[in-house]
Scaffold this active site. Structure first.
Site, PDB file in Angstrom:
ATOM      1  N   LEU A   1     -14.548  70.947   8.680  1.00 30.20           N
ATOM      2  CA  LEU A   1     -14.853  72.025   7.748  1.00 30.20           C
ATOM      3  C   LEU A   1     -16.322  72.042   7.326  1.00 30.20           C
ATOM      4  O   LEU A   1     -16.652  72.075   6.141  1.00 30.20           O
ATOM      5  CB  LEU A   1     -13.945  71.921   6.518  1.00 30.20           C
ATOM      6  CG  LEU A   1     -12.450  71.982   6.823  1.00 30.20           C
ATOM      7  CD1 LEU A   1     -11.636  71.827   5.550  1.00 30.20           C
ATOM      8  CD2 LEU A   1     -12.097  73.275   7.543  1.00 30.20           C
ATOM      9  N   LYS A   2     -17.184  72.017   8.335  1.00 31.45           N
ATOM     10  CA  LYS A   2     -18.610  72.025   8.064  1.00 31.45           C
ATOM     11  C   LYS A   2     -19.292  72.605   9.303  1.00 31.45           C
ATOM     12  O   LYS A   2     -18.827  72.383  10.425  1.00 31.45           O
ATOM     13  CB  LYS A   2     -19.071  70.584   7.818  1.00 31.45           C
ATOM     14  CG  LYS A   2     -20.463  70.431   7.324  1.00 31.45           C
ATOM     15  CD  LYS A   2     -20.715  68.996   6.902  1.00 31.45           C
ATOM     16  CE  LYS A   2     -22.038  68.913   6.189  1.00 31.45           C
ATOM     17  NZ  LYS A   2     -22.253  67.619   5.582  1.00 31.45           N
TER      18      LYS A   2
ATOM     19  N   ASN B   1     -14.177  74.581  19.362  1.00 31.76           N
ATOM     20  CA  ASN B   1     -13.526  74.719  18.056  1.00 31.76           C
ATOM     21  C   ASN B   1     -12.217  75.491  18.221  1.00 31.76           C
ATOM     22  O   ASN B   1     -12.048  76.255  19.162  1.00 31.76           O
ATOM     23  CB  ASN B   1     -14.446  75.479  17.092  1.00 31.76           C
ATOM     24  CG  ASN B   1     -13.899  75.520  15.682  1.00 31.76           C
ATOM     25  OD1 ASN B   1     -13.365  74.542  15.169  1.00 31.76           O
ATOM     26  ND2 ASN B   1     -14.027  76.677  15.035  1.00 31.76           N
TER      27      ASN B   1
ATOM     28  N   HIS C   1      -9.743  78.067  15.912  1.00 34.60           N
ATOM     29  CA  HIS C   1      -9.708  78.867  14.681  1.00 34.60           C
ATOM     30  C   HIS C   1      -8.309  79.448  14.525  1.00 34.60           C
ATOM     31  O   HIS C   1      -7.724  79.926  15.504  1.00 34.60           O
ATOM     32  CB  HIS C   1     -10.750  79.990  14.757  1.00 34.60           C
ATOM     33  CG  HIS C   1     -10.822  80.792  13.506  1.00 34.60           C
ATOM     34  ND1 HIS C   1     -11.411  80.309  12.360  1.00 34.60           N
ATOM     35  CD2 HIS C   1     -10.352  82.027  13.207  1.00 34.60           C
ATOM     36  CE1 HIS C   1     -11.309  81.222  11.408  1.00 34.60           C
ATOM     37  NE2 HIS C   1     -10.661  82.273  11.897  1.00 34.60           N
TER      38      HIS C   1
ATOM     39  N   ASP D   1     -17.672  80.991  14.387  1.00 33.21           N
ATOM     40  CA  ASP D   1     -16.658  81.718  15.168  1.00 33.21           C
ATOM     41  C   ASP D   1     -17.215  82.805  16.079  1.00 33.21           C
ATOM     42  O   ASP D   1     -16.553  83.806  16.331  1.00 33.21           O
ATOM     43  CB  ASP D   1     -15.597  82.312  14.221  1.00 33.21           C
ATOM     44  CG  ASP D   1     -14.977  81.258  13.332  1.00 33.21           C
ATOM     45  OD1 ASP D   1     -14.741  80.136  13.811  1.00 33.21           O
ATOM     46  OD2 ASP D   1     -14.728  81.547  12.151  1.00 33.21           O
TER      47      ASP D   1
ATOM     48  N   GLU E   1      -1.356  76.193  18.100  1.00 30.76           N
ATOM     49  CA  GLU E   1      -2.611  75.453  18.227  1.00 30.76           C
ATOM     50  C   GLU E   1      -2.394  74.159  19.012  1.00 30.76           C
ATOM     51  O   GLU E   1      -3.245  73.760  19.816  1.00 30.76           O
ATOM     52  CB  GLU E   1      -3.187  75.105  16.851  1.00 30.76           C
ATOM     53  CG  GLU E   1      -3.797  76.256  16.111  1.00 30.76           C
ATOM     54  CD  GLU E   1      -4.397  75.825  14.779  1.00 30.76           C
ATOM     55  OE1 GLU E   1      -4.696  74.631  14.587  1.00 30.76           O
ATOM     56  OE2 GLU E   1      -4.567  76.696  13.903  1.00 30.76           O
TER      57      GLU E   1
END
Length: 193
Positions: free
Chosen positions: A81-82, A96, A98, A139, A168
């Site tokens: 979360l960075k 990543n 999402h 994103d 996921e």
């Protein structure tokens, strides 16, 4: 077989999934190192129990110093979360996941339950997840793959989150397999970046 660094901030559920799939041979990746930006992240404890080198690093610079000690093909953001800034040699190799179908419900501020709340508030009948390469903007990197789930009007935010997380768990390892088979540059060329 891709050599993976896993960056996380929390419980390490995606790390659990990667560990299981790497061990059973269903994911073409092996975890070389795990780094958390939160010193108390449960994912660090799990990494140590699994036998992976596990570190805390507050920022990208410290993370990159740790990564320099390992031979890494891809950096996987697993609930990290960075905004991460990789070293130049890994700039196009950060993957990543999402919890929405990008380009919907993404960008700054859209993470975790914030995404699922926005999906519910909009009355969406589908949601899903997107595995993509990360760049310097949230994103916006090339999409590797997406998976969709149907939603019901009665679904709570937790119902949506659980349904999306289930896909996921399939999508992220499948994306690793695609990157291993096609190579990183294939995805960047596909979108002309």
């Amino acid at each position: 077989m891709l050599k993976m660094a896993v960056l996380l901030s929390g419980s390490g559920r995606t790390l659990d999934n990667f560990h299981d799939r790497s061990r059973n041979g269903s994911m073409a990746g092996v975890i070389e190192v795990v780094i958390a930006n939160v010193p108390t992240a449960l994912g660090l404890d799990k990494a140590e129990r699994y036998g992976y080198p596990a570190f805390h690093a507050d920022d990208s610079e410290t993370t990159n110093r740790i990564l320099a000690r390992y031979d890494i093909d891809v950096v996987c953001l697993a609930g990290y979360l960075k905004l991460y800034t990789p070293p130049p040699q890994l700039a196009r190799s950060v993957v990543n996941i999402h919890p929405s179908l990008i380009p919907s419900f993404c960008g700054p501020g859209y993470y975790g339950h914030h995404v699922h709340q926005a999906v519910k508030d909009r009355g969406c009948t589908v949601s899903g997840c997107t595995v993509h390469f990360a760049d310097e903007r949230y994103d916006e990197g090339p999409i590797i793959l997406q998976r969709c789930v149907a939603l019901d009007d009665q679904d709570s935010i937790d119902d949506i989150a659980a349904r999306v997380f289930a896909v996921e768990c399939e999508a992220f390892p499948e994306a690793i397999n695609l990157v291993d088979a096609r190579g990183v540059e294939y995805f960047w060329r596909r979108v002309g970046k």
